[in-house]
Design a protein around this motif. Sequence first.
Motif, mmCIF file in Angstrom:
data_model
loop_
_atom_site.group_PDB
_atom_site.id
_atom_site.type_symbol
_atom_site.label_atom_id
_atom_site.label_comp_id
_atom_site.label_asym_id
_atom_site.label_seq_id
_atom_site.Cartn_x
_atom_site.Cartn_y
_atom_site.Cartn_z
ATOM 1 N N THR A 252 0.830 -1.204 0.000
ATOM 2 C CA THR A 252 0.000 0.000 0.000
ATOM 3 C C THR A 252 0.863 1.252 0.000
ATOM 4 O OG1 THR A 252 -0.084 0.239 2.417
ATOM 5 C CG2 THR A 252 -1.705 -1.250 1.398
ATOM 6 N N PHE A 253 0.211 2.379 -0.276
ATOM 7 C CA PHE A 253 0.864 3.660 -0.060
ATOM 8 C C PHE A 253 1.061 3.865 1.446
ATOM 9 C CE2 PHE A 253 -1.504 4.429 -4.080
ATOM 10 C CZ PHE A 253 -0.401 4.651 -4.896
ATOM 11 N N PRO A 254 2.044 4.666 1.826
ATOM 12 C CA PRO A 254 2.313 4.852 3.256
ATOM 13 C C PRO A 254 1.115 5.474 3.985
ATOM 14 C CG PRO A 254 4.106 5.740 1.907
ATOM 15 C CD PRO A 254 2.996 5.411 0.974
ATOM 16 N N PRO A 255 0.720 4.936 5.138
ATOM 17 C CA PRO A 255 -0.267 5.624 5.980
ATOM 18 C C PRO A 255 0.298 6.984 6.398
ATOM 19 C CG PRO A 255 0.112 3.375 6.731
ATOM 20 C CD PRO A 255 1.187 3.676 5.739
ATOM 21 N N TYR A 256 -0.539 8.020 6.408
ATOM 22 C CA TYR A 256 -0.017 9.360 6.664
ATOM 23 C C TYR A 256 -1.033 10.198 7.434
ATOM 24 C CZ TYR A 256 -3.052 11.745 3.306
ATOM 25 O OH TYR A 256 -4.141 12.296 2.669
ATOM 26 N N VAL A 257 -0.562 11.338 7.909
ATOM 27 C CA VAL A 257 -1.415 12.302 8.593
ATOM 28 C C VAL A 257 -0.943 13.702 8.228
ATOM 29 C CG1 VAL A 257 0.006 12.369 10.698
ATOM 30 C CG2 VAL A 257 -2.429 12.954 10.831
ATOM 31 N N VAL A 258 -1.878 14.634 8.119
ATOM 32 C CA VAL A 258 -1.574 16.055 7.958
ATOM 33 C C VAL A 258 -2.094 16.766 9.199
ATOM 34 C CG1 VAL A 258 -1.926 18.143 6.587
ATOM 35 C CG2 VAL A 258 -1.770 15.926 5.451
ATOM 36 N N THR A 259 -1.235 17.559 9.831
ATOM 37 C CA THR A 259 -1.635 18.190 11.086
ATOM 38 C C THR A 259 -1.071 19.600 11.195
ATOM 39 O OG1 THR A 259 -1.566 17.994 13.502
ATOM 40 C CG2 THR A 259 0.346 17.185 12.294
ATOM 41 N N ASP A 260 -1.830 20.472 11.848
ATOM 42 C CA ASP A 260 -1.321 21.806 12.175
ATOM 43 C C ASP A 260 -1.285 22.013 13.681
ATOM 44 O OD1 ASP A 260 -3.983 22.014 12.778
ATOM 45 O OD2 ASP A 260 -4.422 23.622 11.352
ATOM 46 N N SER A 261 -1.447 20.916 14.425
ATOM 47 C CA SER A 261 -1.470 21.039 15.877
ATOM 48 C C SER A 261 -0.525 20.069 16.583
ATOM 49 C CB SER A 261 -2.892 20.802 16.393
ATOM 50 O OG SER A 261 -3.332 19.500 16.043
ATOM 51 N N GLY A 262 0.034 19.129 15.863
ATOM 52 C CA GLY A 262 0.994 18.215 16.475
ATOM 53 C C GLY A 262 0.407 16.886 16.847
ATOM 54 N N LYS A 263 -0.615 16.835 17.689
ATOM 55 C CA LYS A 263 -1.170 15.579 18.160
ATOM 56 C C LYS A 263 -2.679 15.705 18.289
ATOM 57 C CE LYS A 263 3.039 14.282 20.670
ATOM 58 N NZ LYS A 263 3.644 13.909 21.956
ATOM 59 N N PRO A 264 -3.417 14.602 18.294
ATOM 60 C CA PRO A 264 -2.962 13.212 18.131
ATOM 61 C C PRO A 264 -2.682 12.881 16.669
ATOM 62 C CG PRO A 264 -5.324 13.242 18.323
ATOM 63 C CD PRO A 264 -4.875 14.674 18.515
ATOM 64 N N PHE A 265 -1.900 11.832 16.439
ATOM 65 C CA PHE A 265 -1.578 11.388 15.091
ATOM 66 C C PHE A 265 -2.498 10.213 14.716
ATOM 67 C CE2 PHE A 265 2.424 13.072 16.857
ATOM 68 C CZ PHE A 265 2.667 14.079 15.940
ATOM 69 N N VAL A 266 -3.365 10.435 13.779
ATOM 70 C CA VAL A 266 -4.273 9.386 13.303
ATOM 71 C C VAL A 266 -3.913 9.123 11.834
ATOM 72 C CG1 VAL A 266 -6.651 8.683 12.927
ATOM 73 C CG2 VAL A 266 -6.072 10.149 14.885
ATOM 74 N N TYR A 267 -3.221 8.025 11.591
ATOM 75 C CA TYR A 267 -2.720 7.735 10.258
ATOM 76 C C TYR A 267 -3.792 7.029 9.424
ATOM 77 C CZ TYR A 267 1.777 8.752 12.415
ATOM 78 O OH TYR A 267 2.809 9.367 13.074
ATOM 79 N N LYS A 268 -3.904 7.457 8.174
ATOM 80 C CA LYS A 268 -4.835 6.837 7.239
ATOM 81 C C LYS A 268 -4.067 6.397 5.992
ATOM 82 C CE LYS A 268 -8.867 9.520 8.726
ATOM 83 N NZ LYS A 268 -9.966 10.420 8.306
ATOM 84 N N THR A 269 -4.431 5.245 5.457
ATOM 85 C CA THR A 269 -3.776 4.731 4.250
ATOM 86 C C THR A 269 -4.511 5.236 3.025
ATOM 87 O OG1 THR A 269 -3.091 2.728 5.420
ATOM 88 C CG2 THR A 269 -3.051 2.671 3.006
ATOM 89 N N PRO A 270 -3.871 6.047 2.189
ATOM 90 C CA PRO A 270 -4.541 6.564 0.994
ATOM 91 C C PRO A 270 -4.762 5.462 -0.041
ATOM 92 C CG PRO A 270 -2.236 7.206 0.986
ATOM 93 C CD PRO A 270 -2.481 6.518 2.301
ATOM 94 N N ILE A 271 -5.756 5.643 -0.866
ATOM 95 C CA ILE A 271 -6.118 4.637 -1.871
ATOM 96 C C ILE A 271 -5.649 5.035 -3.266
ATOM 97 C CG2 ILE A 271 -7.994 3.345 -2.927
ATOM 98 C CD1 ILE A 271 -7.537 2.733 0.028
ATOM 99 N N GLU A 272 -5.940 6.273 -3.660
ATOM 100 C CA GLU A 272 -5.682 6.696 -5.044
ATOM 101 C C GLU A 272 -4.207 6.954 -5.321
ATOM 102 O OE1 GLU A 272 -8.872 9.163 -7.134
ATOM 103 O OE2 GLU A 272 -8.965 9.882 -5.073
ATOM 104 N N TYR A 273 -3.540 7.618 -4.385
ATOM 105 C CA TYR A 273 -2.127 7.974 -4.568
ATOM 106 C C TYR A 273 -1.532 8.269 -3.199
ATOM 107 C CZ TYR A 273 -4.751 12.385 -4.924
ATOM 108 O OH TYR A 273 -5.648 13.410 -4.736
ATOM 109 N N HIS A 274 -0.203 8.428 -3.146
ATOM 110 C CA HIS A 274 0.458 8.702 -1.877
ATOM 111 C C HIS A 274 -0.015 10.041 -1.315
ATOM 112 C CE1 HIS A 274 2.876 10.289 -5.150
ATOM 113 N NE2 HIS A 274 3.483 11.117 -4.329
ATOM 114 N N GLY A 275 -0.093 10.108 0.009
ATOM 115 C CA GLY A 275 -0.720 11.246 0.649
ATOM 116 C C GLY A 275 -0.095 12.578 0.324
ATOM 117 N N LEU A 276 1.227 12.635 0.187
ATOM 118 C CA LEU A 276 1.892 13.903 -0.081
ATOM 119 C C LEU A 276 1.437 14.505 -1.402
ATOM 120 C CD1 LEU A 276 4.031 15.933 0.911
ATOM 121 C CD2 LEU A 276 5.739 14.610 -0.357
ATOM 122 N N TYR A 277 1.087 13.648 -2.364
ATOM 123 C CA TYR A 277 0.720 14.170 -3.684
ATOM 124 C C TYR A 277 -0.513 15.065 -3.616
ATOM 125 C CZ TYR A 277 -0.264 14.407 -8.668
ATOM 126 O OH TYR A 277 -0.502 14.863 -9.944
ATOM 127 N N GLY A 278 -1.431 14.760 -2.700
ATOM 128 C CA GLY A 278 -2.604 15.610 -2.553
ATOM 129 C C GLY A 278 -2.251 17.037 -2.193
#
Length: 380
Positions: A252-278
Amino acid sequence: MGQKITILCSGFGLGFYIPGLIIARRLQQLGLETCVEVFENLMDEDKQFKTDQSRQAYRENFAVALASQRIPGDIRQSLNLAAVESLLDQWLKEGRTRFVVLSGHWVHLLDILRERTKEEIEVDLLYVDSSLSPSWKQLLKLKPDYPSFYREIPLYHPNRLDIMYRLDVDDKPPVPYEGRANRLVIHGGGWGIGTFREKLRQLLETEHGYDLDIVAYTEEEVVVPSNTPGLRYVLNDPHWRTWFRDESGLHTFPPYVVTDSGKPFVYKTPIEYHGLYGLVRQAMAVVSKPGAGALMDSLASGTPLIMLEPFGEHEKRNASIWEENGFGIPYNVWAEQGYSKDLLAQLAHNLISRREQIQDYPTEYMSRFIHSEKEALHAD
């Protein structure tokens, strides 16, 4: 339609892994069945652990990472022979004959398969960098004639600073540049190596007029100062590895999280493409070393590269191609020009207008596949 296409990746860097997943997904959309394999699954566990150790050492010291490319070695010494035999037996049993290869390490196994099978195997050696990256250089040293048995597919012209194929990350056109967020994405590639942290400190201390999406590589790096609005972090799950599979046995593509607060980290596995590409496709530019993945994302999204110091000769040539074609600019040159938005807009225009003139590799592969199947039917 026909048999399964096997995509052979490497987990040594995301630039040799994520493009493989992208190709597999695109070929599936075109009607082909695909399977992804990662080379590190064939290595002993202690060798996998050493790969993790190398990742940490390279992240902490870019000079160590650069020096590692000059150390000769034979990857076959790291293989788990039982795992190798199991995979080869599976390929022979299923009659696998079609492969797309993103790492030179796999050619050792394909040579064995070629000797054992009665079938002719069709192999694309896909060079995702503009010159040979370390795995291919190592292979060339051990087997100088390796290309004579397979089809070489360079994404970039071997002699000219030009592009021969593109890899579309998704099936959408680039976001119009004038409608994009006033943001930069900054990262150090899949392993977080290079000079990006130094440049990040400069950007955080400079009035440049951009918000920042920063790729972090550990949870401890995610520190969002209260007086820095417009700052976000994107983080792949630090515990995930490219050789992991999900519950259904797929990579799979790497599970990832986008945050502007630091925590908590809830990682989700993207389906269409790697998360950074979004984030990349919505950004005004990416600040990064010119690795294979960064170039793929840049061309697919029409997002300019602000280029940091390259990792080895292959990335140095990658940078030359992007600069020559007006797709990117060295960081120091851009900074000297006042972090110009107009300059980035011109680079984006060059990318978006040119990308449609470049052949999409999965589409070209599909055309060859159909032609081959028709020839096989006539032969029967």
